[in-house]
Every structure is written in C-alpha cells, then in structure tokens.
Design a protein around this motif. Structure first.
Motif, PDB file in Angstrom:
ATOM      1  N   THR A 105      -2.650   7.545  13.621  1.00 61.26           N
ATOM      2  CA  THR A 105      -2.004   6.299  14.051  1.00 61.26           C
ATOM      3  C   THR A 105      -2.038   5.257  12.928  1.00 61.26           C
ATOM      4  OG1 THR A 105      -4.069   5.575  15.004  1.00 61.26           O
ATOM      5  CG2 THR A 105      -2.505   6.566  16.522  1.00 61.26           C
ATOM      6  N   ALA A 106      -2.944   5.421  11.972  1.00 64.50           N
ATOM      7  CA  ALA A 106      -3.062   4.422  10.903  1.00 64.50           C
ATOM      8  C   ALA A 106      -2.211   4.787   9.682  1.00 64.50           C
ATOM      9  CB  ALA A 106      -4.519   4.261  10.493  1.00 64.50           C
ATOM     10  N   LEU A 107      -1.887   6.075   9.525  1.00 59.44           N
ATOM     11  CA  LEU A 107      -1.070   6.478   8.378  1.00 59.44           C
ATOM     12  C   LEU A 107       0.407   6.394   8.742  1.00 59.44           C
ATOM     13  CD1 LEU A 107      -3.136   9.601   7.221  1.00 59.44           C
ATOM     14  CD2 LEU A 107      -2.907   7.435   6.008  1.00 59.44           C
ATOM     15  N   ASN A 108       1.233   6.123   7.745  1.00 60.24           N
ATOM     16  CA  ASN A 108       2.679   6.076   7.976  1.00 60.24           C
ATOM     17  C   ASN A 108       3.207   7.517   7.955  1.00 60.24           C
ATOM     18  OD1 ASN A 108       5.452   5.827   7.789  1.00 60.24           O
ATOM     19  ND2 ASN A 108       5.325   3.915   6.609  1.00 60.24           N
ATOM     20  N   PRO A 109       3.798   7.988   9.079  1.00 57.95           N
ATOM     21  CA  PRO A 109       4.161   9.408   9.143  1.00 57.95           C
ATOM     22  C   PRO A 109       5.285   9.813   8.194  1.00 57.95           C
ATOM     23  CG  PRO A 109       4.937   8.224  11.098  1.00 57.95           C
ATOM     24  CD  PRO A 109       4.097   7.263  10.317  1.00 57.95           C
ATOM     25  N   VAL A 110       6.075   8.841   7.691  1.00 56.22           N
ATOM     26  CA  VAL A 110       7.238   9.210   6.871  1.00 56.22           C
ATOM     27  C   VAL A 110       7.044   8.909   5.381  1.00 56.22           C
ATOM     28  CG1 VAL A 110       8.881   9.026   8.784  1.00 56.22           C
ATOM     29  CG2 VAL A 110       8.406   7.010   7.376  1.00 56.22           C
ATOM     30  N   VAL A 111       5.822   8.561   4.988  1.00 56.20           N
ATOM     31  CA  VAL A 111       5.554   8.294   3.564  1.00 56.20           C
ATOM     32  C   VAL A 111       4.511   9.300   3.081  1.00 56.20           C
ATOM     33  CG1 VAL A 111       4.703   6.580   1.897  1.00 56.20           C
ATOM     34  CG2 VAL A 111       6.073   5.830   3.852  1.00 56.20           C
ATOM     35  N   ARG A 112       4.766   9.899   1.893  1.00 56.55           N
ATOM     36  CA  ARG A 112       3.821  10.885   1.352  1.00 56.55           C
ATOM     37  C   ARG A 112       2.462  10.219   1.143  1.00 56.55           C
ATOM     38  NH1 ARG A 112       7.204  15.155  -0.257  1.00 56.55           N
ATOM     39  NH2 ARG A 112       9.336  14.432  -0.526  1.00 56.55           N
ATOM     40  N   VAL A 113       1.380  11.018   1.397  1.00 57.43           N
ATOM     41  CA  VAL A 113       0.041  10.399   1.426  1.00 57.43           C
ATOM     42  C   VAL A 113      -0.344   9.805   0.067  1.00 57.43           C
ATOM     43  CG1 VAL A 113      -0.829  11.704   3.410  1.00 57.43           C
ATOM     44  CG2 VAL A 113      -1.133  12.636   1.092  1.00 57.43           C
ATOM     45  N   GLY A 114       0.067  10.431  -1.020  1.00 54.14           N
ATOM     46  CA  GLY A 114      -0.263   9.895  -2.353  1.00 54.14           C
ATOM     47  C   GLY A 114       0.312   8.498  -2.523  1.00 54.14           C
ATOM     48  N   GLU A 115       1.567   8.326  -2.077  1.00 52.78           N
ATOM     49  CA  GLU A 115       2.198   6.998  -2.194  1.00 52.78           C
ATOM     50  C   GLU A 115       1.479   5.984  -1.314  1.00 52.78           C
ATOM     51  OE1 GLU A 115       6.475   7.129  -1.585  1.00 52.78           O
ATOM     52  OE2 GLU A 115       6.485   9.047  -2.650  1.00 52.78           O
ATOM     53  N   GLN A 116       1.007   6.432  -0.146  1.00 53.91           N
ATOM     54  CA  GLN A 116       0.301   5.495   0.742  1.00 53.91           C
ATOM     55  C   GLN A 116      -0.996   5.019   0.100  1.00 53.91           C
ATOM     56  OE1 GLN A 116       0.439   6.022   5.042  1.00 53.91           O
ATOM     57  NE2 GLN A 116       1.543   7.940   4.751  1.00 53.91           N
ATOM     58  N   ILE A 117      -1.701   5.935  -0.572  1.00 49.92           N
ATOM     59  CA  ILE A 117      -2.952   5.525  -1.240  1.00 49.92           C
ATOM     60  C   ILE A 117      -2.616   4.615  -2.429  1.00 49.92           C
ATOM     61  CG2 ILE A 117      -5.038   6.316  -2.438  1.00 49.92           C
ATOM     62  CD1 ILE A 117      -4.707   8.997  -0.950  1.00 49.92           C
ATOM     63  N   ALA A 118      -1.538   4.952  -3.157  1.00 49.92           N
ATOM     64  CA  ALA A 118      -1.200   4.200  -4.378  1.00 49.92           C
ATOM     65  C   ALA A 118      -0.720   2.780  -4.085  1.00 49.92           C
ATOM     66  CB  ALA A 118      -0.126   4.957  -5.161  1.00 49.92           C
ATOM     67  N   GLU A 119      -0.251   2.544  -2.860  1.00 41.86           N
ATOM     68  CA  GLU A 119       0.330   1.231  -2.538  1.00 41.86           C
ATOM     69  C   GLU A 119      -0.667   0.079  -2.750  1.00 41.86           C
ATOM     70  OE1 GLU A 119       2.091   1.108   1.370  1.00 41.86           O
ATOM     71  OE2 GLU A 119       2.048  -1.097   1.282  1.00 41.86           O
ATOM     72  N   GLY A 120      -1.926   0.274  -2.297  1.00 44.10           N
ATOM     73  CA  GLY A 120      -2.951  -0.779  -2.442  1.00 44.10           C
ATOM     74  C   GLY A 120      -3.215  -1.103  -3.908  1.00 44.10           C
ATOM     75  N   PRO A 121      -3.549  -0.106  -4.739  1.00 40.94           N
ATOM     76  CA  PRO A 121      -3.787  -0.392  -6.155  1.00 40.94           C
ATOM     77  C   PRO A 121      -2.575  -1.023  -6.860  1.00 40.94           C
ATOM     78  CG  PRO A 121      -4.678   1.763  -5.601  1.00 40.94           C
ATOM     79  CD  PRO A 121      -3.963   1.259  -4.382  1.00 40.94           C
ATOM     80  N   ARG A 122      -1.357  -0.649  -6.447  1.00 44.44           N
ATOM     81  CA  ARG A 122      -0.168  -1.275  -7.082  1.00 44.44           C
ATOM     82  C   ARG A 122      -0.121  -2.748  -6.719  1.00 44.44           C
ATOM     83  NH1 ARG A 122       5.417   1.505  -6.133  1.00 44.44           N
ATOM     84  NH2 ARG A 122       6.018   0.009  -7.722  1.00 44.44           N
ATOM     85  N   ARG A 123      -0.333  -3.025  -5.410  1.00 48.70           N
ATOM     86  CA  ARG A 123      -0.186  -4.402  -4.942  1.00 48.70           C
ATOM     87  C   ARG A 123      -1.373  -5.274  -5.381  1.00 48.70           C
ATOM     88  NH1 ARG A 123      -0.293  -5.310   1.152  1.00 48.70           N
ATOM     89  NH2 ARG A 123       1.059  -3.503   1.167  1.00 48.70           N
ATOM     90  N   HIS A 124      -2.597  -4.731  -5.225  1.00 47.65           N
ATOM     91  CA  HIS A 124      -3.776  -5.589  -5.427  1.00 47.65           C
ATOM     92  C   HIS A 124      -4.334  -5.527  -6.841  1.00 47.65           C
ATOM     93  CE1 HIS A 124      -4.004  -6.589  -1.229  1.00 47.65           C
ATOM     94  NE2 HIS A 124      -3.956  -5.310  -0.904  1.00 47.65           N
ATOM     95  N   LEU A 125      -4.190  -4.376  -7.496  1.00 48.71           N
ATOM     96  CA  LEU A 125      -4.770  -4.263  -8.839  1.00 48.71           C
ATOM     97  C   LEU A 125      -3.691  -4.377  -9.916  1.00 48.71           C
ATOM     98  CD1 LEU A 125      -7.240  -1.245  -8.228  1.00 48.71           C
ATOM     99  CD2 LEU A 125      -7.631  -3.683  -7.817  1.00 48.71           C
TER     100      LEU A 125
END
Ligand SMILES: Nc1ncnc2c1ncn2[C@@H]1O[C@H](COP(=O)(O)OP(=O)(O)OP(=O)(O)O)[C@@H](O)[C@H]1O
Ligand SMILES: [Mg+2]
Length: 332
Positions: A105-125
């Motif tokens: 329920t917390a993961l986006n079902p239509v986005v590849r998991v690598g991209e979901q993990i990478a989103e935070g470091p792109r935005r915050h770091l």
C-alpha cells in the motif's frame, strides 16, 4: 553535566475525531515520551491502542478525520505541529523516514522500485538521475536484495513480500534519516524473513546512527530490538522504561498480562494466560482507568479517575494507583 536534548519529544499528545456538535472522541490520550539520538524505542499494545496513529502524528501523516487535539511533537527543538507542510515535507526523507506495515500500500504499483528509491535522493540530496539510481542500487544491495541492478527495474507486484519490505527499508534509509519510524515492519513476513529484516534494520540503524521507533504487538521483537519501550492501552501509555527492567519487573497489570499471554522461549512449558475481556470502545471510554474492567486487581478507586503516568525511578513510569500493593513482593 547536562543531559543532551532528545532528538524527538512527544509532549502530552492527544489525537481524536472531531465532529461538530459532539465532544471529540479521544483516541490517543495525553501521550508523552522522548527518543534520544541513536536510541531504539519500542511501542507495544493490543490492536487499536493507538500505536500507528502516534507514529503517523510524528510523521505528519495523520489520516483524514483524525486531528491533533492537544500537545506537541518536537524534533531537534523544532515544533513540528507549527512547521509549515512544505518545510515538513523537506524533513521527511533526510531527517525522518517511515517504514509501513504493508509495503504494497505504500509503494507506487506503476513505478519501478529502483526509481521509487531514487526519488528521495534526487529530491533531497540533489543527486543526478544516474547518481540517485546508483545509490538506489547500492541501498538495495545493503538490504541484501540479490542482483539489485536487475531487481531495480521490477515493479512492486513482481517481488515477494520480503523483497518489497527490503525495498521500503532501502527507500526509508536512502537519505540517511536521523529517525526511522517503523510500523510493524515485519508482521506481514514469514518468521525467517522477519528475523533477517529485523537484523538488517538494526545493522543499518547502527551504520547510519539512526534512532528507531519500532511499533509492534510482538514483545519478543521489542525485547530483541529496543532499548526502551512504552506500553499503550486504549490510547494511553500505561508503563514505560528500559525494556529489560519492564520485562523483568512489570508494574502495570496490563504489562504483566501481555507478558503472561506471550510465549517465553526460556520457559517453553509455561502456560499462556490470555487477558480476559476486550479493550474499551473509545467513543465510550470508562471514567476511571481504561483497563479496570479487565483487571483482576481493580479496586473501587480505579473506577474514579484515569491514573496519570507517575515516575517510579529515572526513566521508569507506571499509570496504576494500585501498582505498589499489587506488585510488592511479587516475584518477576
Ligand atoms: N481514520 C480513522 N478514523 C477513525 N478512527 C480511526 C482512524 N484510524 C484509526 N482509527 C481508530 O483509532 C484507534 C487506534 O488506531 P491505530 O491504528 O493507531 O491502532 P494500532 O494500535 O496501530 O492497532 P493495530 O495493532 O491493529 O495496528 C482504533 O480504534 C482505530 O479504529
Ligand atoms: Mg497499527
């Protein structure tokens, strides 16, 4: 010598449902605790005791219909309730991160998991797309996901429950938060995977120096994982202290009941004794101690007022007016 300020303070927090023309239904009732830098703090209690809502209030993720009625949450001296939602969003990831009970329920079902993990470091770091993906794959490797570069291209439904939970942990730790909030992160997993995920969480928190708040109904998990704990009943903390002190010498009849009803691998022949009855309906809270209707030690005084959490010793508190008479001389 002065004690260092806690990383997080939850101060007299009450949460509930507000409906116009009605008195608010109080769900989380006057909850206070602190978490130091690097500390592992457990919150235990039966289903419905308010554990998840307390965690969600800290994360600023209260569900629609639940409001903070009073109290505050302070993170590194900042009052989170008076922080703007934009500033709060910036804290989520690099400062505070959350691992949810059910990763699907917390993961986006239509986005590849690598991209979901990478989103935070792109935005915050501020990492480039390629650098963030490299970090995502490195985090996946750290959480023990085999062949992480290939798995990074998978969608959540293509992975097992254990791998999805590792993805959530990789995501939560990818920006190296100082505080990790875990809501029953292992409940949905097989026992063997549960053990691996717990060890992994502990090890990563050690590596990154992150503090942990670990919500669970599993006392054995708290015993293995946490330094301190709070026991919640009907939205109220009824006992708190160091895990080893509370487990060795519980001072609230509810804590004693929880321990008696859980298996003890050191004493496999001990009979399990369930706590009789059910938690109260929070919309119709009893006027005295909420546990009194289920408590074999209840006295008339217990029905008069809800007992406050009183200090027994530094870092050790209990909310029971009969605690001294019940537990005096009772072997742990
Ligand atoms: N959005 C909501 N609206 C109204 N009541 C809610 C809402 N979310 C939770 N509650 C109620 O608040 C109480 C506490 O919920 P919470 O999810 O914090 O319990 P919990 O201790 O995490 O339980 P569990 O162990 O089952 O996860 C429950 O009685 C629940 O029904
Ligand atoms: Mg919950």
């Amino acid at each position: 010598m002065t004690t260092p300020a806690p990383l997080l303070s939850v101060n007299n927090l009450s949460l509930g449902v507000v409906r116009s023309g009605h008195r608010p239904t109080v769900i989380v009732d006057d909850v206070s605790f602190t978490v130091a830098k690097g500390e592992r703090f457990g919150i235990v209690g039966e289903s419905g005791s308010g554990k998840s809502l307390t965690l969600r209030a800290i994360a600023g993720l209260l569900p629609a219909g639940i409001d903070a009625l009073s109290g505050s949450v302070t993170y590194e001296g900042r009052d989170l309730f008076s922080t703007s939602s934009a500033a709060r969003r910036k804290l989520m990831g690099p400062e505070i991160a959350m691992v949810f009970q059910e990763p699907m329920t917390a993961l986006n079902p239509v986005v590849r998991v690598g991209e979901q993990i990478a989103e935070g470091p792109r935005r915050h770091l501020g990492l480039s797309r390629a650098a963030a993906m490299a970090l995502a794959i490195e985090m996946m490797a750290k959480t023990g996901i085999p062949d992480p570069a290939k798995r990074a291209r998978a969608f959540p439904h293509e992975l097992s429950g254990g791998l999805r939970q590792r993805i959530m942990i990789a995501m939560a730790l990818s920006c190296r938060p100082k505080l990790l909030l875990c809501d029953e992160p292992t409940t949905a997993l097989d026992v063997t995977v549960q053990h691996q995920v717990l060890r992994l969480l502990e090890q990563l928190c050690d590596d990154f120096g992150a503090a942990l708040i670990f919500v669970t109904h599993d006392l054995a998990v708290v015993n293995q994982t946490c330094d301190n704990l709070a026991v919640m009943y009907a939205g109220h903390i009824v006992e708190s202290g160091r895990v080893k002190d509370v487990f060795r010498d519980p001072r609230h009849p509810y804590t004693r009941g929880l321990l008696d009803s859980a298996p003890d691998f050191d004493q496999p022949d001990r009979a399990l004794v369930p706590i009789p009855g059910f938690p109260p309906n929070l919309a119709d809270r009893p006027s005295g101690c909420a546990f009194a209707p289920r408590c074999i030690h209840a006295q008339p005084g217990c029905l008069v007022a809800s007992p406050a959490l009183e200090s027994l010793a530094p870092g050790r508190s209990v909310a029971c007016i009969e605690s001294d008479s019940i537990f005096q001389g009772v072997p742990a």
